[in-house]
Write a protein that holds these residues in place. Structure first.
Motif, short mmCIF file in Angstrom:
data_model
loop_
_atom_site.label_atom_id
_atom_site.label_comp_id
_atom_site.label_asym_id
_atom_site.label_seq_id
_atom_site.Cartn_x
_atom_site.Cartn_y
_atom_site.Cartn_z
N SER A 1 0.64 4.06 -1.34
CA SER A 1 -0.14 5.12 -1.45
C SER A 1 -0.10 5.82 0.12
O SER A 1 -0.16 7.15 0.18
CB SER A 1 -1.56 5.14 -2.09
OG SER A 1 -2.46 4.19 -1.28
N CYS B 1 8.74 9.96 -5.00
CA CYS B 1 7.58 10.65 -4.82
C CYS B 1 7.76 12.07 -5.58
O CYS B 1 8.69 12.34 -5.77
CB CYS B 1 7.36 11.11 -3.40
SG CYS B 1 6.98 9.87 -2.25
N THR C 1 1.54 13.68 -7.71
CA THR C 1 0.84 12.61 -7.31
C THR C 1 1.23 11.45 -7.96
O THR C 1 0.51 10.46 -8.14
CB THR C 1 -0.84 12.92 -7.03
OG1 THR C 1 -0.98 14.09 -6.76
CG2 THR C 1 -1.16 11.61 -6.22
N ASP C 2 2.65 11.09 -7.88
CA ASP C 2 3.10 10.13 -8.40
C ASP C 2 4.13 9.63 -7.64
O ASP C 2 5.01 10.16 -6.80
CB ASP C 2 3.79 10.62 -9.86
CG ASP C 2 4.42 9.20 -10.65
OD1 ASP C 2 4.09 7.95 -10.37
OD2 ASP C 2 5.26 9.56 -11.51
N PHE D 1 3.19 7.46 0.69
CA PHE D 1 3.10 8.61 -0.03
C PHE D 1 2.37 9.84 0.56
O PHE D 1 2.88 10.83 0.90
CB PHE D 1 2.46 8.55 -1.48
CG PHE D 1 2.20 9.94 -2.23
CD1 PHE D 1 3.45 10.38 -2.88
CD2 PHE D 1 1.24 10.34 -2.48
CE1 PHE D 1 2.97 11.61 -3.63
CE2 PHE D 1 1.00 11.82 -3.09
CZ PHE D 1 2.05 12.15 -3.57
N HIS D 2 1.04 9.43 1.27
CA HIS D 2 0.09 10.59 1.96
C HIS D 2 1.14 10.90 3.12
O HIS D 2 0.99 11.95 3.44
CB HIS D 2 -1.01 10.00 2.19
CG HIS D 2 -1.85 10.01 0.90
ND1 HIS D 2 -2.30 11.26 -0.02
CD2 HIS D 2 -2.54 9.00 0.18
CE1 HIS D 2 -2.69 10.76 -1.10
NE2 HIS D 2 -2.87 9.65 -1.07
N SER E 1 0.91 -1.14 -0.09
CA SER E 1 -0.06 -0.06 0.03
C SER E 1 1.05 1.16 0.01
O SER E 1 0.92 2.02 0.98
CB SER E 1 -0.82 -0.14 1.19
OG SER E 1 -0.05 -0.29 2.31
#
Length: 147
Positions: free
Chosen positions: A22, A124, A129-130, A25-26, A20
């Protein structure tokens, strides 16, 4: 132009967020966009996730490895790859906690080099948002070899 931030993640967080990315990343994005009043909190959270880089050693190793290649050059703190045959312009700056990579295209010759030099890298591009783990990244040559 796309700007990538490259972090050397601690092994336990690679294992935790491998399926996960993402979420990772967040977390990094929220640290990136913290207010000035919350910088102390962000710094401590960041230090828990990230392995510091040996900036001088990595800088020197990249220069020694690449200095005889035609598309490579280095000016002050910035490593450049300007490869006309691949339509590539990439600029890499190494800091103590991350690397900053600016690219004019969707790939960089620095990716396989960093993949070889360092492990557990998370890439990142906050504004685009990659994000991806570099171990999962395929170079254009690797993609061409796929059946």
């Amino acid at each position: 132009m796309k700007v990538y931030y490259i972090f050397k993640m601690k092994e336990e967080f690679v294992d935790l967020y491998k399926e996960s990315p993402s979420i990772l990343f967040h977390i990094l994005k929220s640290i990136y966009y913290l207010d000035r009043e919350e910088v102390d909190y962000g710094y401590h959270l960041f230090r828990q996730l990230i392995h510091p880089l040996d900036k001088n050693t990595l800088d020197r190793r990249l220069f020694i490895k690449l200095h005889q290649e035609v598309p490579y050059s280095k000016r002050k703190e910035v490593h450049y790859i300007n490869n006309f045959y691949r339509n590539e312009i990439s600029r890499l700056t190494i800091n103590h906690f991350y690397c900053r990579l600016e690219v004019e295209q969707n790939f960089s010759s620095f990716f396989p080099i960093l993949k070889e030099e360092l492990g557990n890298l998370f890439i990142c591009a906050f504004q685009k948002t990659d994000f991806f783990f570099l171990n999962d990244y395929l170079t254009p040559e690797e993609v061409m070899k796929m059946p």
